[in-house]
Design an enzyme around this catalytic site. Structure first.
Site, PDB file in Angstrom:
ATOM      1  N   ASP A   1      70.060  -9.714  46.578  1.00 49.10           N
ATOM      2  CA  ASP A   1      68.811 -10.442  46.785  1.00 49.10           C
ATOM      3  C   ASP A   1      67.843  -9.644  47.664  1.00 49.10           C
ATOM      4  OD1 ASP A   1      69.990 -12.373  45.279  1.00 49.10           O
ATOM      5  OD2 ASP A   1      69.867 -13.965  46.784  1.00 49.10           O
TER       6      ASP A   1
ATOM      7  N   ASP B   1      68.424 -10.517  53.728  1.00 48.73           N
ATOM      8  CA  ASP B   1      68.791 -11.775  53.073  1.00 48.73           C
ATOM      9  C   ASP B   1      70.130 -12.226  53.622  1.00 48.73           C
ATOM     10  OD1 ASP B   1      68.165 -13.674  50.638  1.00 48.73           O
ATOM     11  OD2 ASP B   1      70.306 -13.221  50.548  1.00 48.73           O
TER      12      ASP B   1
ATOM     13  N   GLU C   1      73.449 -15.152  53.296  1.00 49.88           N
ATOM     14  CA  GLU C   1      74.137 -16.255  52.627  1.00 49.88           C
ATOM     15  C   GLU C   1      74.800 -17.076  53.720  1.00 49.88           C
ATOM     16  OE1 GLU C   1      73.598 -16.758  49.545  1.00 49.88           O
ATOM     17  OE2 GLU C   1      72.620 -14.819  49.246  1.00 49.88           O
TER      18      GLU C   1
ATOM     19  N   HIS D   1      72.236 -14.491  44.379  1.00 50.71           N
ATOM     20  CA  HIS D   1      72.733 -15.230  45.553  1.00 50.71           C
ATOM     21  C   HIS D   1      73.797 -14.454  46.319  1.00 50.71           C
ATOM     22  CE1 HIS D   1      70.413 -18.773  44.607  1.00 50.71           C
ATOM     23  NE2 HIS D   1      70.875 -18.751  43.361  1.00 50.71           N
TER      24      HIS D   1
END
Length: 575
Positions: free
Chosen positions: A178, A31, A33, A173
């Site tokens: 995540d 994942d 960001e 998040h």
């Protein structure tokens, strides 16, 4: 089985017979960001989190903040909790990405909405001039949309799925959290599809709920089929052929009909009726393609739509009689006539016939005429669209001269038709009669393509023998013997064997193909589809001509050159 097949088989041995088992597969759930939604638009990665798992066991975790070298938008900072100060001393993407790729090496990437995460990773890999490892990818969002119903969860967002599968980690998040939640979602989805018989990576990647349980239970029909190029035939309980297909790996392709990648309703119906699958191993992919065409033509399987009726084609024939004419026919005969085609549809043949009639005023009446006919001229003669041999309005020598020009157009150069239609198109377009100009364009396109096809086919079908070899990806040489446009023998030269001796032996066992008559038309010894398939192979990269008996050539000023002019003709608007 040739040595090339043995090599291929040995390469397959690293995988389970039915594919790559899920319980032996290492997944790297990742994942990211970021500062925005598009790497191409300048968004940067601010955090990478990943979890490596296999067989339900966590093998390791990866987490790093990334310095984006730009301000993090305020709403992103609020959403993720990642501030500018947190990433100030973090490694840049030039350091973080290689570390992640090393961590993920040898695994299958998993992400929720994978195009987003994988897209960012690929973008910066390319930016750093690194080679993308070519990971297999599983998208849990796509998989969930195929499995989860509204009764299970209101939507397929990661937060909703994490609640449904009772994840031990709540998505927030942040990349690692995540990723951990996505691991639980992945395992939940795998458990759900496992109950439906999905147990390999290939099946998981292509899973569809549209495949019924009854369809999956027939997977055993693929047992024992070869991991090799060939043709497969689905048969019903009475032994009737339902469907014929071809694949470079017959076993893997047939198995897909019973799992996830085959979702066509028509094929689902076929599989429900199937009780047996027969495989015919072929030396080369070209042999498999040709066998497929022949078997479809022979059995006419109900569930094959393509090439089922090779005999349903149309030719334009220039007759041999005192006053020749053009006609539409279904087959080429040994009658000394000239043929144009084959056309896959009668409509296309009729367009080409009209183009020829508008250029060459040969008679269009269907009955035969004697050497000295005495009849009343038809309406076409009165309109100046026929030279009117029926009423003695033209002598046989003048008519024959016009027919010679027509024959030249059919067999060698289409310039007269192209020039005449282009002139009409220009006049019509100048008068803003664009629809009529479009009709003329379509007629010319049909004729030029048919003429080019005829010339290409006739060039090969006129050769008593062509022997050609292709250097394959595994280093072997695939050899094909083609006689009068028909595939007569195939083979793969064994490693260490003498190539000349192998070709000589292949030539001896090749199918004998009778020599056609002097003017047999474009497809005397095989279907047009077969000869065209062979031509595409001969024109593919890495082909070497070993020997050619006869002359294999197309006219320099032939219809192939005129096909390029179709692009210019297409510039005429339809309205």
């Amino acid at each position: 089985m040739t040595s090339s097949f043995i090599t291929t088989w040995e390469q397959q041995r690293s995988f389970d017979e039915l594919g790559q088992p899920l319980h032996h597969t290492t997944f790297c759930v990742v994942d990211l960001e970021t500062t925005g939604g598009s790497a191409q638009a300048g968004s940067m990665i601010t955090e990478i989190g990943a979890v490596k798992v296999r067989g339900g066991e966590v093998l390791g975790e990866f987490q790093t903040l990334v310095n984006p070298r730009t301000e993090i938008p305020a709403f992103i900072a609020v959403l993720t909790g990642i501030s500018n100060s947190m990433v100030a001393d973090a490694p840049p993407i030039e350091s973080a990405l290689p570390a992640f790729l090393d961590f993920a090496s040898g695994s299958v990437l998993v992400a929720h909405n994978a195009p987003f995460d994988v897209g960012f990773l690929k973008h910066f890999t390319e930016q750093q001039e690194r080679a993308w490892p070519g990971f297999d990818v599983v998208d849990t969002a796509v998989l969930a949309r195929r499995i989860i119903t509204r009764d299970d969860a209101p939507n397929c967002k990661l937060s909703s799925l994490a609640r449904h599968f009772r994840s031990t980690t709540t998505p927030n998040h942040r990349a690692l959290s995540d990723a951990r939640a996505t691991v639980d979602v992945l395992h939940g989805l795998m458990e759900r599809v496992g109950a439906l018989g999905v147990d390999t990576l290939e099946e998981l990647q292509t899973f569809s709920s549209r495949v019924s349980s009854a369809q999956r239970r027939k997977r055993h029909l693929a047992d024992g089929l070869p991991h090799a190029p060939g043709v497969y035939l689905f048969k019903d309980s009475a032994g009737r052929v339902l469907y014929v297909g071809t694949s470079k790996d017959v076993r893997r392709r047939v198995r897909s009909y019973f799992t996830a990648s085959e979702t066509r309703s028509r094929m689902g119906e076929m599989v429900r009726l199937a009780s047996e699958v027969e495989a015919i191993t072929c030396a080369t992919p070209l042999e498999a393609e040709v066998r497929e065409l022949r078997l479809i033509g022979e059995h006419k399987p109900h569930y094959n739509r393509r090439s089922k009726f090779p005999e349903k084609v149309t030719f334009i024939k220039l007759t041999r009689e005192p006053w020749p004419r053009l006609s539409l026919v279904k087959r080429v005969r040994d009658d000394g006539a000239d043929y144009l085609g084959p056309f896959s549809s009668r409509a296309s043949a009729e367009q080409s016939l009209t183009a020829l009639h508008e250029t060459f005023p040969v008679r269009q009446c269907k009955d035969s005429l004697g050497i000295s006919p005495k009849r009343t001229p038809c309406a076409l003669a009165e309109m100046g669209k026929c030279l009117s041999p029926c009423d003695g309005g033209i002598d046989q020598r003048t008519y024959a001269a016009m027919v010679r020009q027509l024959r030249q157009t059919l067999l060698r150069t289409p310039d007269q038709v192209v020039d005449a239609i282009n002139a009409r198109m220009t006049t019509l377009a100048a008068d803003e009669r664009f629809e009529e100009a479009g009709t003329q364009r379509d007629r010319m396109a049909s004729f030029v393509r048919a003429a080019a096809r005829t010339q290409r086919l006739s060039a090969l079908t006129g050769c008593p023998e062509v022997i050609a070899a292709r250097h394959e990806d595994d280093g072997s040489w695939a050899v094909h013997v083609i006689r009068y446009g028909r595939l007569s023998a195939t083979g793969v030269i064994p490693r260490g064997a003498d190539a000349h001796d192998f070709v000589a032996g292949l030539r001896l066992i090749a199918e004998s193909v009778p020599a056609p008559c002097d003017t047999p038309g474009p497809v005397p010894s095989a279907s047009a589809a077969e000869t065209e398939r062979i031509l595409r192979w001969l024109e593919s990269p890495r082909i070497r001509l070993v020997d050619v008996t006869g002359t294999w050539a197309c006219p320099v000023d032939g219809a192939g050159r005129a096909v390029e002019g179709l692009v210019r003709a297409a510039d005429f608007p339809d309205s």
